[in-house]
Design a protein around this motif. Structure first.
Motif, PDB file in Angstrom:
ATOM      1  N   GLU A 267       3.318   4.674   8.925  1.00 30.23           N
ATOM      2  CA  GLU A 267       4.659   4.107   9.002  1.00 30.23           C
ATOM      3  C   GLU A 267       5.357   4.321   7.671  1.00 30.23           C
ATOM      4  N   ASN A 268       6.586   4.820   7.716  1.00 30.02           N
ATOM      5  CA  ASN A 268       7.373   4.956   6.495  1.00 30.02           C
ATOM      6  C   ASN A 268       7.695   3.553   5.982  1.00 30.02           C
ATOM      7  N   LEU A 270       9.858   2.444   4.031  1.00 25.91           N
ATOM      8  CA  LEU A 270      11.284   2.108   3.905  1.00 25.91           C
ATOM      9  C   LEU A 270      11.940   1.914   5.269  1.00 25.91           C
ATOM     10  N   THR A 271      11.615   2.814   6.221  1.00 21.04           N
ATOM     11  CA  THR A 271      12.294   2.752   7.521  1.00 21.04           C
ATOM     12  C   THR A 271      11.474   2.021   8.581  1.00 21.04           C
ATOM     13  N   GLN A 273       9.486   3.478  10.409  1.00 22.46           N
ATOM     14  CA  GLN A 273       9.292   4.446  11.501  1.00 22.46           C
ATOM     15  C   GLN A 273       7.987   5.224  11.319  1.00 22.46           C
ATOM     16  N   GLU A 275       5.561   8.313  10.982  1.00 25.76           N
ATOM     17  CA  GLU A 275       5.777   9.690  10.515  1.00 25.76           C
ATOM     18  C   GLU A 275       4.455  10.444  10.544  1.00 25.76           C
TER      19      GLU A 275
END
Ligand SMILES: Cc1cc2nc3c(=O)[nH]c(=O)nc-3n(C[C@H](O)[C@H](O)[C@H](O)COP(=O)(O)OP(=O)(O)OC[C@H]3O[C@@H](n4cnc5c(N)ncnc54)[C@H](O)[C@@H]3O)c2cc1C
Length: 371
Positions: A267-268, A270-271, A273, A275
């Motif tokens: 998981e990123n 910052l976002t 999301q 990856e």
């Protein structure tokens, strides 16, 4: 208002909706996004495999063997099911004794399992590395199109009268005297429950049970990686492939090869999301070419780690009901191998919801095993 309210439109939620609807039940399925937008959708196909599976899941897999070949007729939808057989490859001396014992155990459980010598392996899979010493072969294993099957379940349920609502996340439960009386959607809609709730929202389940009941499940989230190669012609792989010590699973998907087996995305921070990670893609590719040297130089067309899966601490699912919400069945923690047994589990979940009787095959999956 509905007799049976199902939370989550993956293979499990959609499958139970169909099993209930075809027995004449009044069903309302609520899916946060779209049908098959979670672990039951996405790139390629899923393995439908008993070979190497935990012994506690084998009776479910045995039943699933009977259903998979006819499911497309029952749903009037494609399932992409193919009985390709699964080869568990053995490359190290150290793995032979365990594999022989496992093969015997699988046979006792009614899972046809054969010991395959080096020469036989090479006949079945001529492009394998010469380092493979033997294999365990399960001829009834295969592959299925998870996205098509999940959508097929939901469409068949809807044709039989189930209300299937997408873009409707459930936010809360209304509980009175340890009975779930309603589910509350993010939009504030109150859906009254007349009989049972089936909480089948996979990665959402642990946070939701903690929020609503203060119950902790010993599970964690994983972002399994799947990759598709470029078109490979001729196709060098004839079976569903697993490996005793390499982190590797392979299957032919049309003219491409799907490579997976346990590599992961991240998981990123910052976002939030998911990856893909270059080292994970390269690691998975390297394992595949070590086993099929002919694939050296074949490019990866697509890699995906966007589908969240829940892993239970002991590697088998949790399927249970809790005293604090006595008319709610939940099932989660499929631990990366929940797809193959879906047709058997949804049948038994529907039986349980309708009759109040839990199948003995569900005994190993009780939450209380952790307490
Ligand atoms: C990449 C990958 C490869 C895999 N490979 C295999 C394999 O080869 N063989 C095998 O047997 N298994 C495999 N699995 C495991 C298998 O796919 C899963 O265990 C199975 O699909 C889980 O189904 P599910 O219905 O429980 O979950 P999901 O498909 O995740 O469905 C849960 C649904 O609930 C919805 N939801 C979430 N929150 C809410 C809410 N608040 N309200 C309403 N709905 C909500 C989600 O949007 C989602 O659609 C793999 C899994 C992954 C991710």
């Amino acid at each position: 208002m509905a007799d049976f309210v199902i939370i989550g439109g993956g293979g499990y939620g959609a499958g139970v909706a169909w099993e209930l609807a075809r027995r004449g039940a009044d069903v309302h399925l609520l899916e946060a996004k779209t049908i098959a937008s979670g672990a039951s959708g996405g790139l390629g196909k899923r393995g439908v495999r008993a070979n190497g599976r935990d012994v506690r899941e084998l009776p479910l897999m045995k039943r699933a063997y009977d259903i998979w070949p006819i499911l497309h007729e029952q749903l009037e939808a494609t399932t992409g099911y193919e009985r390709s057989g699964h080869l568990l490859l053995l490359e190290r001396d150290n793995d032979l004794a365990h594999a022989k014992t496992m093969r015997w155990m699988q046979e006792q459980q009614g899972i046809p399992s054969r010991w395959i010598t080096q020469e036989e392996v090479r006949e079945l899979e001529p492009h394998l590395t010469h380092d493979i010493q033997a294999a365990v072969f399960c001829p009834l294993d295969g592959i299925a199109d998870h996205t098509a099957t999940t959508r097929g379940y939901a469409q068949a349920a809807a044709r039989l009268g189930a209300l299937v609502e997408e873009n409707t996340p459930v936010n809360a439960l209304e509980i009175k005297n340890e009975i779930v009386t309603a589910v509350i959607t993010a939009a504030g809609q109150r859906i009254e429950v007349k009989k049972q709730v089936l909480l089948l929202s996979n990665a959402h389940v642990p946070g939701f049970l903690m929020q609503e009941l203060g119950i902790n499940l010993p599970v964690w989230e994983l972002l399994p990686q799947v990759m598709l190669t470029e078109v490979v012609d001729p196709m060098p792989i004839n079976h569903l492939i697993g490996h005793a010590h390499r982190t590797l699973a392979m299957k032919a998907c049309g003219r491409q090869i799907m490579i997976s087996g346990g590599w992961r995305g991240r998981e990123n921070p910052l976002t939030g999301q998911p990856e893909t990670q270059p080292d994970q893609i390269e690691g998975n590719r390297a394992e595949a070419t070590a086993v099929y040297p002919i694939l050296a130089g074949v490019g990866i067309a697509e890699a995906d780690t966007s589908r969240r899966e829940l892993i239970a601490v002991d590697g088998i699912p949790i399927i249970d009901q809790l005293p604090a919400a006595s008319n709610m069945i939940f099932a989660t923690g499929w631990s990366g191998h929940g797809w193959a047994i879906t047709p058997a589990v949804v049948e038994l979940l529907a039986d349980w919801a309708l009759t109040g009787k839990r199948s003995p095959l569900f005994e190993p999956f009780r939450y209380t095993r952790f307490l």
